[in-house]
Design a protein around this motif. Structure first.
Motif, mmCIF file in Angstrom:
data_model
loop_
_atom_site.group_PDB
_atom_site.id
_atom_site.type_symbol
_atom_site.label_atom_id
_atom_site.label_comp_id
_atom_site.label_asym_id
_atom_site.label_seq_id
_atom_site.Cartn_x
_atom_site.Cartn_y
_atom_site.Cartn_z
ATOM 1 N N ALA A 35 -3.761 -4.432 -1.140
ATOM 2 C CA ALA A 35 -3.600 -5.566 -0.227
ATOM 3 C C ALA A 35 -2.748 -5.194 0.987
ATOM 4 O O ALA A 35 -2.943 -5.744 2.070
ATOM 5 C CB ALA A 35 -2.981 -6.752 -0.968
ATOM 6 N N ALA A 36 -1.826 -4.246 0.790
ATOM 7 C CA ALA A 36 -0.965 -3.798 1.890
ATOM 8 C C ALA A 36 -1.658 -2.760 2.761
ATOM 9 O O ALA A 36 -1.098 -2.317 3.768
ATOM 10 C CB ALA A 36 0.337 -3.223 1.333
ATOM 11 N N GLY A 37 -2.883 -2.368 2.376
ATOM 12 C CA GLY A 37 -3.624 -1.388 3.146
ATOM 13 C C GLY A 37 -3.255 0.048 2.813
ATOM 14 O O GLY A 37 -3.631 0.966 3.538
ATOM 15 N N ASP A 38 -2.534 0.240 1.714
ATOM 16 C CA ASP A 38 -2.132 1.581 1.304
ATOM 17 C C ASP A 38 -3.188 2.197 0.396
ATOM 18 O O ASP A 38 -3.949 1.487 -0.260
ATOM 19 C CB ASP A 38 -0.800 1.538 0.541
ATOM 20 C CG ASP A 38 0.353 1.068 1.418
ATOM 21 O OD1 ASP A 38 0.317 1.325 2.639
ATOM 22 O OD2 ASP A 38 1.276 0.437 0.878
ATOM 23 N N ASP A 39 -3.213 3.531 0.359
ATOM 24 C CA ASP A 39 -4.093 4.226 -0.574
ATOM 25 C C ASP A 39 -3.573 4.002 -1.987
ATOM 26 O O ASP A 39 -2.369 4.074 -2.235
ATOM 27 C CB ASP A 39 -4.123 5.732 -0.289
ATOM 28 C CG ASP A 39 -4.836 6.067 1.013
ATOM 29 O OD1 ASP A 39 -5.703 5.283 1.443
ATOM 30 O OD2 ASP A 39 -4.522 7.121 1.593
ATOM 31 N N VAL A 40 -4.484 3.746 -2.902
ATOM 32 C CA VAL A 40 -4.102 3.547 -4.295
ATOM 33 C C VAL A 40 -4.328 4.866 -5.031
ATOM 34 O O VAL A 40 -5.442 5.203 -5.398
ATOM 35 C CB VAL A 40 -4.903 2.395 -4.947
ATOM 36 C CG1 VAL A 40 -4.461 2.190 -6.380
ATOM 37 C CG2 VAL A 40 -4.726 1.111 -4.148
ATOM 38 N N THR A 41 -3.251 5.618 -5.181
ATOM 39 C CA THR A 41 -3.278 6.907 -5.861
ATOM 40 C C THR A 41 -2.241 6.885 -6.982
ATOM 41 O O THR A 41 -1.362 6.018 -7.006
ATOM 42 C CB THR A 41 -2.927 8.046 -4.890
ATOM 43 O OG1 THR A 41 -1.577 7.872 -4.439
ATOM 44 C CG2 THR A 41 -3.869 8.077 -3.682
ATOM 45 N N ALA A 42 -2.344 7.850 -7.882
ATOM 46 C CA ALA A 42 -1.361 7.935 -8.967
ATOM 47 C C ALA A 42 0.040 8.142 -8.397
ATOM 48 O O ALA A 42 1.007 7.539 -8.854
ATOM 49 C CB ALA A 42 -1.726 9.068 -9.922
ATOM 50 N N ARG A 43 0.158 8.967 -7.371
ATOM 51 C CA ARG A 43 1.464 9.218 -6.759
ATOM 52 C C ARG A 43 2.012 7.950 -6.113
ATOM 53 O O ARG A 43 3.194 7.621 -6.254
ATOM 54 C CB ARG A 43 1.359 10.330 -5.731
ATOM 55 C CG ARG A 43 2.686 10.743 -5.143
ATOM 56 C CD ARG A 43 2.513 11.940 -4.229
ATOM 57 N NE ARG A 43 1.945 13.034 -4.983
ATOM 58 C CZ ARG A 43 2.579 14.159 -5.251
ATOM 59 N NH1 ARG A 43 3.783 14.339 -4.813
ATOM 60 N NH2 ARG A 43 1.996 15.112 -5.938
ATOM 61 N N ALA A 44 1.147 7.200 -5.409
ATOM 62 C CA ALA A 44 1.585 5.955 -4.769
ATOM 63 C C ALA A 44 2.001 4.928 -5.820
ATOM 64 O O ALA A 44 3.008 4.232 -5.656
ATOM 65 C CB ALA A 44 0.470 5.397 -3.886
ATOM 66 N N LEU A 61 -5.022 3.674 -13.619
ATOM 67 C CA LEU A 61 -5.702 3.752 -12.327
ATOM 68 C C LEU A 61 -7.208 3.894 -12.527
ATOM 69 O O LEU A 61 -8.002 3.245 -11.831
ATOM 70 C CB LEU A 61 -5.148 4.920 -11.507
ATOM 71 C CG LEU A 61 -5.790 5.182 -10.160
ATOM 72 C CD1 LEU A 61 -5.703 3.960 -9.254
ATOM 73 C CD2 LEU A 61 -5.132 6.396 -9.496
ATOM 74 N N SER A 62 -7.607 4.711 -13.480
ATOM 75 C CA SER A 62 -9.031 4.883 -13.771
ATOM 76 C C SER A 62 -9.658 3.563 -14.227
ATOM 77 O O SER A 62 -10.745 3.185 -13.764
ATOM 78 C CB SER A 62 -9.198 5.956 -14.850
ATOM 79 O OG SER A 62 -10.539 6.097 -15.203
ATOM 80 N N ASP A 63 -8.960 2.845 -15.103
ATOM 81 C CA ASP A 63 -9.446 1.534 -15.552
ATOM 82 C C ASP A 63 -9.513 0.549 -14.394
ATOM 83 O O ASP A 63 -10.473 -0.216 -14.259
ATOM 84 C CB ASP A 63 -8.541 0.966 -16.650
ATOM 85 C CG ASP A 63 -8.626 1.750 -17.949
ATOM 86 O OD1 ASP A 63 -9.544 2.584 -18.109
ATOM 87 O OD2 ASP A 63 -7.756 1.517 -18.819
ATOM 88 N N TRP A 64 -8.478 0.553 -13.551
ATOM 89 C CA TRP A 64 -8.431 -0.353 -12.397
ATOM 90 C C TRP A 64 -9.613 -0.091 -11.471
ATOM 91 O O TRP A 64 -10.286 -1.015 -11.028
ATOM 92 C CB TRP A 64 -7.108 -0.175 -11.653
ATOM 93 C CG TRP A 64 -6.982 -1.017 -10.428
ATOM 94 C CD1 TRP A 64 -6.616 -2.331 -10.357
ATOM 95 C CD2 TRP A 64 -7.221 -0.606 -9.071
ATOM 96 N NE1 TRP A 64 -6.607 -2.754 -9.049
ATOM 97 C CE2 TRP A 64 -6.980 -1.714 -8.238
ATOM 98 C CE3 TRP A 64 -7.610 0.592 -8.491
ATOM 99 C CZ2 TRP A 64 -7.104 -1.655 -6.857
ATOM 100 C CZ3 TRP A 64 -7.748 0.655 -7.117
ATOM 101 C CH2 TRP A 64 -7.492 -0.466 -6.318
ATOM 102 N N LYS A 65 -9.861 1.188 -11.177
ATOM 103 C CA LYS A 65 -10.980 1.536 -10.290
ATOM 104 C C LYS A 65 -12.310 1.084 -10.881
ATOM 105 O O LYS A 65 -13.169 0.577 -10.163
ATOM 106 C CB LYS A 65 -11.008 3.040 -10.022
ATOM 107 C CG LYS A 65 -9.949 3.491 -9.064
ATOM 108 C CD LYS A 65 -10.044 4.988 -8.816
ATOM 109 C CE LYS A 65 -9.025 5.442 -7.794
ATOM 110 N NZ LYS A 65 -9.115 6.894 -7.548
#
Length: 72
Positions: A35-44, A61-65
């Motif tokens: 929602a903030a426009g950030d990349d959704v990565t494991a590190r983030a 993250l895999s489940d979310w994607k």
């Protein structure tokens, strides 16, 4: 139940942090980053959550994607 571990933070202060996060917490964090426009990565996600194991974050993250991202 969530375990907490103590680690030494900046300036030698001992801080408690969660050792793992629930699927819902990872989903909420991922939704917030997106929602903030950030990349959704494991590190983030790990930075946003303030810690956690990369393996649990990657699983969440895999489940979310799979549930949130619609191909095409």
């Amino acid at each position: 139940m969530c375990a907490t571990i103590k680690s030494v933070g900046f300036g030698g202060m001992v801080v408690a942090r969660k050792a793992f996060f629930t699927r819902d917490e990872i989903f909420e964090a991922a939704d917030t980053l997106l929602a903030a426009g950030d990349d959704v990565t494991a590190r983030a996600l790990r930075g946003f959550l303030g810690g956690g194991s990369f393996s649990s974050i990657m699983k969440g993250l895999s489940d979310w994607k799979a549930e949130r991202i619609v191909p095409g």
